[in-house]
Design a protein around this motif. Structure first.
Motif, PDB file in Angstrom:
ATOM      1  N   SER A 115       0.859  -1.197   0.000  1.00 43.21           N
ATOM      2  CA  SER A 115       0.000   0.000   0.000  1.00 43.21           C
ATOM      3  C   SER A 115       0.890   1.241   0.000  1.00 43.21           C
ATOM      4  O   SER A 115       1.960   1.245   0.606  1.00 43.21           O
ATOM      5  N   GLY A 116       0.450   2.284  -0.675  1.00 39.53           N
ATOM      6  CA  GLY A 116       1.208   3.533  -0.625  1.00 39.53           C
ATOM      7  C   GLY A 116       0.860   4.445  -1.774  1.00 39.53           C
ATOM      8  O   GLY A 116       0.200   4.044  -2.740  1.00 39.53           O
ATOM      9  N   SER A 117       1.288   5.696  -1.622  1.00 39.57           N
ATOM     10  CA  SER A 117       1.014   6.687  -2.671  1.00 39.57           C
ATOM     11  C   SER A 117       2.232   7.596  -2.836  1.00 39.57           C
ATOM     12  O   SER A 117       2.759   8.122  -1.850  1.00 39.57           O
ATOM     13  N   ILE A 118       2.654   7.750  -4.071  1.00 40.69           N
ATOM     14  CA  ILE A 118       3.749   8.672  -4.386  1.00 40.69           C
ATOM     15  C   ILE A 118       3.088   9.861  -5.083  1.00 40.69           C
ATOM     16  O   ILE A 118       2.326   9.672  -6.044  1.00 40.69           O
ATOM     17  N   ILE A 119       3.344  11.060  -4.573  1.00 40.19           N
ATOM     18  CA  ILE A 119       2.732  12.256  -5.172  1.00 40.19           C
ATOM     19  C   ILE A 119       3.861  13.203  -5.587  1.00 40.19           C
ATOM     20  O   ILE A 119       4.627  13.685  -4.739  1.00 40.19           O
ATOM     21  N   ASN A 120       3.972  13.411  -6.884  1.00 40.14           N
ATOM     22  CA  ASN A 120       5.025  14.289  -7.396  1.00 40.14           C
ATOM     23  C   ASN A 120       4.445  15.663  -7.675  1.00 40.14           C
ATOM     24  O   ASN A 120       3.422  15.768  -8.364  1.00 40.14           O
ATOM     25  N   ILE A 121       5.073  16.689  -7.153  1.00 41.30           N
ATOM     26  CA  ILE A 121       4.574  18.040  -7.417  1.00 41.30           C
ATOM     27  C   ILE A 121       5.192  18.536  -8.723  1.00 41.30           C
ATOM     28  O   ILE A 121       6.409  18.744  -8.814  1.00 41.30           O
ATOM     29  N   GLY A 122       4.335  18.680  -9.704  1.00 44.91           N
ATOM     30  CA  GLY A 122       4.783  19.169 -11.004  1.00 44.91           C
ATOM     31  C   GLY A 122       4.485  20.643 -11.137  1.00 44.91           C
ATOM     32  O   GLY A 122       4.647  21.424 -10.192  1.00 44.91           O
ATOM     33  N   SER A 123       3.994  21.019 -12.285  1.00 48.07           N
ATOM     34  CA  SER A 123       3.678  22.417 -12.596  1.00 48.07           C
ATOM     35  C   SER A 123       3.026  22.373 -13.969  1.00 48.07           C
ATOM     36  O   SER A 123       3.149  21.369 -14.687  1.00 48.07           O
ATOM     37  N   ASP A 124       2.343  23.470 -14.363  1.00 52.41           N
ATOM     38  CA  ASP A 124       1.832  23.463 -15.742  1.00 52.41           C
ATOM     39  C   ASP A 124       3.000  23.361 -16.724  1.00 52.41           C
ATOM     40  O   ASP A 124       2.833  22.947 -17.867  1.00 52.41           O
ATOM     41  N   LYS A 171       0.417  -2.486  -5.207  1.00 50.26           N
ATOM     42  CA  LYS A 171      -0.708  -1.630  -4.781  1.00 50.26           C
ATOM     43  C   LYS A 171      -0.243  -0.236  -4.361  1.00 50.26           C
ATOM     44  O   LYS A 171      -0.823   0.407  -3.486  1.00 50.26           O
ATOM     45  N   ILE A 172       0.828   0.213  -5.004  1.00 47.91           N
ATOM     46  CA  ILE A 172       1.302   1.586  -4.766  1.00 47.91           C
ATOM     47  C   ILE A 172       0.891   2.419  -5.976  1.00 47.91           C
ATOM     48  O   ILE A 172       1.119   2.001  -7.122  1.00 47.91           O
ATOM     49  N   ILE A 173       0.292   3.581  -5.711  1.00 46.87           N
ATOM     50  CA  ILE A 173      -0.055   4.462  -6.827  1.00 46.87           C
ATOM     51  C   ILE A 173       0.959   5.607  -6.893  1.00 46.87           C
ATOM     52  O   ILE A 173       1.561   5.983  -5.874  1.00 46.87           O
ATOM     53  N   SER A 174       1.173   6.136  -8.084  1.00 45.71           N
ATOM     54  CA  SER A 174       2.061   7.281  -8.261  1.00 45.71           C
ATOM     55  C   SER A 174       1.368   8.280  -9.179  1.00 45.71           C
ATOM     56  O   SER A 174       0.938   7.918 -10.278  1.00 45.71           O
ATOM     57  N   ASN A 232      -8.768   1.388  -2.532  1.00 45.09           N
ATOM     58  CA  ASN A 232      -9.460   1.081  -3.791  1.00 45.09           C
ATOM     59  C   ASN A 232      -9.151   2.038  -4.942  1.00 45.09           C
ATOM     60  O   ASN A 232      -9.937   2.171  -5.866  1.00 45.09           O
ATOM     61  N   ARG A 233      -8.031   2.729  -4.874  1.00 49.19           N
ATOM     62  CA  ARG A 233      -7.693   3.657  -5.951  1.00 49.19           C
ATOM     63  C   ARG A 233      -7.326   2.887  -7.221  1.00 49.19           C
ATOM     64  O   ARG A 233      -6.594   1.897  -7.168  1.00 49.19           O
ATOM     65  N   HIS A 234      -7.826   3.365  -8.342  1.00 48.17           N
ATOM     66  CA  HIS A 234      -7.494   2.741  -9.630  1.00 48.17           C
ATOM     67  C   HIS A 234      -6.858   3.800 -10.537  1.00 48.17           C
ATOM     68  O   HIS A 234      -6.750   3.615 -11.736  1.00 48.17           O
ATOM     69  N   ILE A 235      -6.506   4.937  -9.952  1.00 52.59           N
ATOM     70  CA  ILE A 235      -5.917   6.034 -10.742  1.00 52.59           C
ATOM     71  C   ILE A 235      -4.422   6.052 -10.459  1.00 52.59           C
ATOM     72  O   ILE A 235      -4.010   6.272  -9.311  1.00 52.59           O
ATOM     73  N   THR A 236      -3.631   5.804 -11.464  1.00 53.08           N
ATOM     74  CA  THR A 236      -2.182   5.854 -11.266  1.00 53.08           C
ATOM     75  C   THR A 236      -1.482   6.348 -12.533  1.00 53.08           C
ATOM     76  O   THR A 236      -2.009   6.196 -13.634  1.00 53.08           O
ATOM     77  N   GLY A 237      -0.343   6.988 -12.335  1.00 54.87           N
ATOM     78  CA  GLY A 237       0.458   7.480 -13.462  1.00 54.87           C
ATOM     79  C   GLY A 237      -0.099   8.744 -14.084  1.00 54.87           C
ATOM     80  O   GLY A 237       0.344   9.161 -15.152  1.00 54.87           O
ATOM     81  N   GLN A 238      -1.077   9.370 -13.413  1.00 50.08           N
ATOM     82  CA  GLN A 238      -1.739  10.531 -14.013  1.00 50.08           C
ATOM     83  C   GLN A 238      -1.069  11.846 -13.604  1.00 50.08           C
ATOM     84  O   GLN A 238      -0.376  11.914 -12.592  1.00 50.08           O
ATOM     85  N   ASN A 239      -1.310  12.856 -14.398  1.00 50.92           N
ATOM     86  CA  ASN A 239      -0.786  14.194 -14.119  1.00 50.92           C
ATOM     87  C   ASN A 239      -1.990  15.144 -14.069  1.00 50.92           C
ATOM     88  O   ASN A 239      -2.591  15.441 -15.110  1.00 50.92           O
ATOM     89  N   ILE A 240      -2.366  15.559 -12.874  1.00 51.49           N
ATOM     90  CA  ILE A 240      -3.565  16.393 -12.711  1.00 51.49           C
ATOM     91  C   ILE A 240      -3.154  17.867 -12.822  1.00 51.49           C
ATOM     92  O   ILE A 240      -2.378  18.369 -11.993  1.00 51.49           O
TER      93      ILE A 240
END
Ligand SMILES: NC(=O)c1ccc[n+]([C@@H]2O[C@H](COP(=O)([O-])OP(=O)(O)OC[C@H]3O[C@@H](n4cnc5c(N)ncnc54)[C@H](O)[C@@H]3O)[C@@H](O)[C@H]2O)c1
Length: 258
Positions: free
Chosen positions: A136-145, A191-194, A241-249
């Motif tokens: 389990s885990g979540s990696i959150i990268n702070i990007g920019s436009d 089961k790690i999302i990024s 239950n997250r199924h969202i990974t590899g996305q750039n919001i």
């Protein structure tokens, strides 16, 4: 419950980092705060001293792998396992006035990329070990436009005619987008999302000439707020239950659409 989990944030004492730490603390989320600016880290510690959440502070250069591993081991001995990594640190140097627009020198390029990419890699590599063990885990990268766009050079140079947004910024954010996808697929079976959160300019101390131009180029006619970034980050802190990974919001009020 996300609240019992530990959120590690790099560049915790900077503008966005410290504001995220205030908001996380307000809602009782536990924090591991990393920054290489000891003074700013002390100020953060002092501001958060009355908050009830668990907090650890480390003055560390995130490009120094040995010291990052020492922190990981120390936390493990205290049964503190990281569930969420927020790669936020950046080497933002003050703007220098020059006579004509100048591309950055090689030393600055190397240092910027070391902090923005190598530092994020070292933290992810080190702290994802326990996430993989926990499945389990979540990696959150702070990007920019600027992870999907080029800077609009005309806008940036309007007052200081010589100012160029450092090329390192674009290279880091585009690179981070690649790293985000890489870890999303590599660790999906664990089961790690990024994911990446990419704000446009955040509405804080932007010179008024630039603020006006940025707003006029934004369909929603406003800039990004810290709360908006926080809400998007919170969404990815909950891994259930997250199924969202590899996305750039992209949080830019539609600026990148036109
Ligand atoms: N401020 C904005 O408008 C904005 C907009 C979009 C994206 N972002 C992104 O948000 C993140 C934070 O930006 P900010 O505006 O808070 O910048 P900031 O300069 O205020 O904060 C960055 C922090 O990183 C720390 N840091 C630098 N090198 C380090 C190292 N080697 N080891 C550990 N810590 C280190 C600095 O000491 C500083 O506290 C960056 O990734 C930036 O690209 C910011």
């Amino acid at each position: 419950m996300i609240k019992n989990k530990f959120i590690l944030i790099s560049g915790a004492a900077g503008f966005l980092g410290r504001n995220l730490c205030y908001l996380f603390s307000k809602y009782d989320y536990n924090l591991i705060c990393l920054d290489n600016n000891n003074l700013k880290l002390k100020i953060l510690k002092n501001k958060l001293k009355n908050k009830k959440n668990k907090k650890y502070y480390f003055s560390v250069d995130i490009t120094d792998e040995k010291n990052v591993i020492k922190i990981y081991e120390k936390l493990r001995k205290n049964n503190c396992i990281i569930d969420i990594i927020i790669n936020n640190a950046a080497n933002n140097l003050p703007v220098k006035k020059t006579k004509s627009p100048k591309l950055m020198n090689i030393d600055s390029w190397k240092r910027d990329l070391d902090v923005g990419l190598l530092g994020a890699y070292i933290l992810t590599k080190t702290f994802s070990e326990s996430m993989r063990a926990n499945k389990s885990g979540s990696i959150i990268n702070i990007g920019s436009d600027l992870s999907i766009l080029s800077p609009n050079h005309e806008i940036y140079k309007s007052r200081h005619k010589s100012y160029l947004k450092p090329i390192s910024y674009s290279v880091i954010k585009h690179g981070l987008s690649g790293m985000n996808k890489y870890f999303a697929t590599l660790y999906a079976k664990d089961k790690i999302i990024s994911n990446m959160i990419s704000p446009g300019p955040i509405d804080y101390k932007i010179p008024s000439y630039l603020r006006k131009k940025l707003i006029s180029n934004t369909p929603m006619k406003k800039l990004c707020s810290i709360e908006e970034v926080f809400k998007a980050i919170l969404f990815f802190c909950d891994t259930n239950n997250r199924h969202i990974t590899g996305q750039n919001i992209i949080i830019d009020g539609g600026k990148s659409l036109i």
